[in-house]
Design a protein around this motif. Structure first.
Motif, PDB file in Angstrom:
ATOM      1  N   SER A  55       0.748  -1.085  -0.133  1.00 15.34           N
ATOM      2  CA  SER A  55      -0.020  -0.080  -0.049  1.00 15.34           C
ATOM      3  C   SER A  55       0.962   1.180  -0.200  1.00 15.34           C
ATOM      4  O   SER A  55       0.307   2.503  -0.197  1.00 15.34           O
ATOM      5  CB  SER A  55      -0.699   0.024   1.261  1.00 15.34           C
ATOM      6  OG  SER A  55      -0.077  -0.061   2.522  1.00 15.34           O
ATOM      7  N   SER A  58       2.851   2.359  -2.395  1.00 17.32           N
ATOM      8  CA  SER A  58       2.456   2.754  -3.751  1.00 17.32           C
ATOM      9  C   SER A  58       1.484   3.802  -3.800  1.00 17.32           C
ATOM     10  O   SER A  58       1.384   4.933  -4.063  1.00 17.32           O
ATOM     11  CB  SER A  58       2.588   1.804  -4.617  1.00 17.32           C
ATOM     12  OG  SER A  58       1.404   1.047  -4.336  1.00 17.32           O
ATOM     13  N   TRP A  59       0.158   3.338  -3.503  1.00 16.38           N
ATOM     14  CA  TRP A  59      -1.001   4.250  -3.625  1.00 16.38           C
ATOM     15  C   TRP A  59      -1.231   5.343  -2.661  1.00 16.38           C
ATOM     16  O   TRP A  59      -1.705   6.399  -2.783  1.00 16.38           O
ATOM     17  CB  TRP A  59      -2.298   3.403  -3.698  1.00 16.38           C
ATOM     18  CG  TRP A  59      -2.687   2.566  -2.653  1.00 16.38           C
ATOM     19  CD1 TRP A  59      -3.152   2.829  -1.421  1.00 16.38           C
ATOM     20  CD2 TRP A  59      -2.577   0.919  -2.626  1.00 16.38           C
ATOM     21  NE1 TRP A  59      -3.582   1.496  -0.840  1.00 16.38           N
ATOM     22  CE2 TRP A  59      -2.947   0.643  -1.401  1.00 16.38           C
ATOM     23  CE3 TRP A  59      -2.083   0.205  -3.666  1.00 16.38           C
ATOM     24  CZ2 TRP A  59      -3.225  -0.522  -1.076  1.00 16.38           C
ATOM     25  CZ3 TRP A  59      -2.343  -1.068  -3.267  1.00 16.38           C
ATOM     26  CH2 TRP A  59      -2.618  -1.655  -2.224  1.00 16.38           C
ATOM     27  N   SER A  77      -5.197   0.998  -7.598  1.00 20.48           N
ATOM     28  CA  SER A  77      -5.427   1.570  -6.679  1.00 20.48           C
ATOM     29  C   SER A  77      -4.748   2.909  -6.920  1.00 20.48           C
ATOM     30  O   SER A  77      -5.261   3.972  -6.310  1.00 20.48           O
ATOM     31  CB  SER A  77      -4.934   0.923  -5.530  1.00 20.48           C
ATOM     32  OG  SER A  77      -5.529  -0.203  -5.126  1.00 20.48           O
ATOM     33  N   CYS A  78      -3.360   2.905  -7.474  1.00 21.41           N
ATOM     34  CA  CYS A  78      -2.633   4.234  -7.734  1.00 21.41           C
ATOM     35  C   CYS A  78      -3.730   5.018  -8.725  1.00 21.41           C
ATOM     36  O   CYS A  78      -3.796   6.413  -8.489  1.00 21.41           O
ATOM     37  CB  CYS A  78      -1.428   3.898  -8.414  1.00 21.41           C
ATOM     38  SG  CYS A  78      -0.281   3.307  -7.294  1.00 21.41           S
ATOM     39  N   ASN A 112      -6.266   6.514  -6.540  1.00 22.30           N
ATOM     40  CA  ASN A 112      -5.682   7.300  -5.543  1.00 22.30           C
ATOM     41  C   ASN A 112      -5.094   8.944  -6.053  1.00 22.30           C
ATOM     42  O   ASN A 112      -4.858   9.842  -5.447  1.00 22.30           O
ATOM     43  CB  ASN A 112      -4.857   6.832  -4.709  1.00 22.30           C
ATOM     44  CG  ASN A 112      -5.354   6.335  -3.325  1.00 22.30           C
ATOM     45  OD1 ASN A 112      -6.678   5.922  -3.425  1.00 22.30           O
ATOM     46  ND2 ASN A 112      -4.691   5.760  -2.277  1.00 22.30           N
TER      47      ASN A 112
END
Length: 493
Positions: A328, A330-331, A383-384, A387
């Motif tokens: 997580s 990353s995002w 998810s990136c 986000n």
């Protein structure tokens, strides 16, 4: 004519003597407001990680109250916090809130019984509505040119909290159990008290009134609390259960009674004339819905990550908490970075366009997450994308509120946004669990969720975001706080 609040400013805000550029003093001031604001998000993550330890330490089947007690206290007190901040200055109320928060977490950490833990968490809940004051305080104490960017940075810093908190929670809970998490929250809240005391100047009062509508506040807070409680318990009780329906009806009736009380009150706790204005209603509703998605979906994604992977029984990814925290990163970095960028762009461009662009990206992102979430690479990439939009949302929502209310109404606007996020969050979370339950397998009394359910909770997030986007398209041009605050208090445009 621009409508103004019925409670004009009593005294002028003490603004820093600057030409609108960042100075070391302003940076420290922003930290002093952001630390206690985002500590609420960190507390949610730490509390979630500590819940299992509390249940095992006290052998209770009622551990749901460990988190629910704090949420309900916070919801009940929010209307009072909004009004007290306008009456006596936000700094004084912030100091009282952080002092009680530190006291409550200390009591919970020392408690030798489960009910004493709950008493401590109830006292700590006094700190819960802090965000209702901190974002409003930005407009009082920052130069007008920096209000949007300062609000955006403070909102987007939730990405940094989400980045660090899972690692911190694992270290504390693994090393010292649930008490380690509670002691950390007590110490961090004491730091918040110190930062506010040393760095935040007193904000102006925004009300002439000497009376206080205690009845209206209790009815409003009680009504909201009843609805949040019913929605939170609906999944375990059953939506047709008499208890669920009873609490929902009681909350709805209380809210209807509140409207009647406020119409005849000499000192209303909320100025309903402000909330009836179309730009305010649209901005608060769209902002509440979008921020609910931005804050709620990552928490629901943890279910997907941590539930086991059992073909035909459970479609979770089967990760450890540490592995999930690593992935997580990353995002959460994307969310924080995008929020910082958006906070700069808000000073130069129409905030509505930036806001709507963020909503589009977030809706597309969560649609993709629903389709592609089967491994680390898929979940990280989709998810990136989501986000990128979420970073814009958490940075842009405070600027949206700034643009539809006057300076004297800022506390009301921020407080109502805070209440709506709590209410919408409870509803979306309950809806997500209902969706999961519809596609689940029960083994030895434990529900395991299949992939269709996980897909639909992300698509639910995308759908709610689309609703927020549709509402946002009707928001009229926003006020410029620099031009608004340049006029004498009480002046109209």
């Amino acid at each position: 004519m621009t409508p103004t609040s019925s409670s004009p400013s009593v005294d002028s805000a003490a603004r820093p003597d600057t030409d609108g550029r960042w100075t070391p003093r302003l940076v420290l001031l922003l930290i002093a407001l952001a630390w206690p604001t985002q500590l609420l998000a960190a507390g949610g993550i730490l509390g979630a990680n500590a819940t299992a330890g509390v249940a095992q330490a006290f052998h209770t089947t009622q551990v749901v109250w460990f988190g629910l007690t704090l949420t309900l206290t916070s919801t009940l007190l929010t209307p009072f916090v909004i009004k007290l901040g306008d009456l006596y200055g936000k700094r004084r109320v912030m100091l009282a809130m952080t002092a009680l928060g530190a006291l409550g977490e200390t009591l919970a950490a020392l408690a030798g019984s489960f009910w004493l833990v709950l008493a401590g968490r109830a006292i700590a809940g006094f700190y819960g509505p802090f965000g209702a004051l901190s974002f409003a305080a930005v407009r009082d104490v920052f130069p007008a040119r920096l209000v949007k960017s300062a609000s955006g940075i403070m909102g987007s810093s939730v990405g940094l909290v989400a980045l660090v908190s899972p690692f911190l929670a694992g270290w504390l809970v693994d090393g010292w159990g649930y008490r380690g998490a509670l002691w950390f929250l007590a110490a961090a809240t004491a730091v918040a008290f110190t930062l506010v005391a040393l760095l935040v100047p007193e904000t102006p009062r925004h009300s002439f009134e000497t009376g206080f509508d205690w009845l209206g506040g209790l009815v409003l807070g009680g009504g909201l609390t009843a609805v949040v409680y019913a929605v939170g318990q609906g999944q375990s009780w059953g939506w047709a259960d008499a208890r669920t329906l009873g609490w929902l009806v009681a909350g709805t009736v209380a809210l209807a009674v509140f409207l009647l009380i406020e119409r005849s009150s000499a000192h209303p706790i909320l100025d309903l004339k402000v909330l009836r204005r179309r730009p305010v209603a649209l901005a608060l509703t769209a902002g509440g819905l979008a921020q609910t998605v931005a804050f709620t979906m990552p928490g629901l994604a943890i279910l997907l990550a941590l539930y086991p992977h059992i073909p035909g029984v459970s479609a979770g990814l089967g990760w450890s908490a540490h592995h999930n925290a690593v992935v997580s990163v990353s995002w959460n970095l994307v969310m924080f970075g995008t929020g910082l960028l958006a906070s700069r762009l808000l000073r130069r461009f129409d905030a509505r366009r930036i806001w709507c662009a963020g909503l589009v990206v977030m809706a597309v992102g969560y649609t993709l997450v629903g389709f592609r979430h089967g491994n680390e690479l898929q979940l990280a990439l989709t998810s990136c994308i989501a986000n990128i939009g979420a970073g814009v949302v958490v940075a842009g929502a405070p600027a949206l509120v700034v643009g539809v209310v006057t300076r004297d109404e800022q506390g009301l606007g921020s407080g109502m946004l805070n209440m709506l996020i709590s209410l919408f969050g409870a509803i979306v979370t309950a809806g997500a669990y209902a969706v999961l339950a519809a596609d689940s397998t029960v083994v030895k009394g434990t529900a395991f969720y299949l992939d269709t359910g996980y897909s639909w909770i992300f698509w639910l997030g995308a759908l709610v975001t689309v609703v927020a986007l549709a509402l946002s398209l009707f928001i009229p041009p926003l006020r410029d706080p620099e031009a608004e605050d340049a006029r004498p208090a009480g002046a109209t445009a």
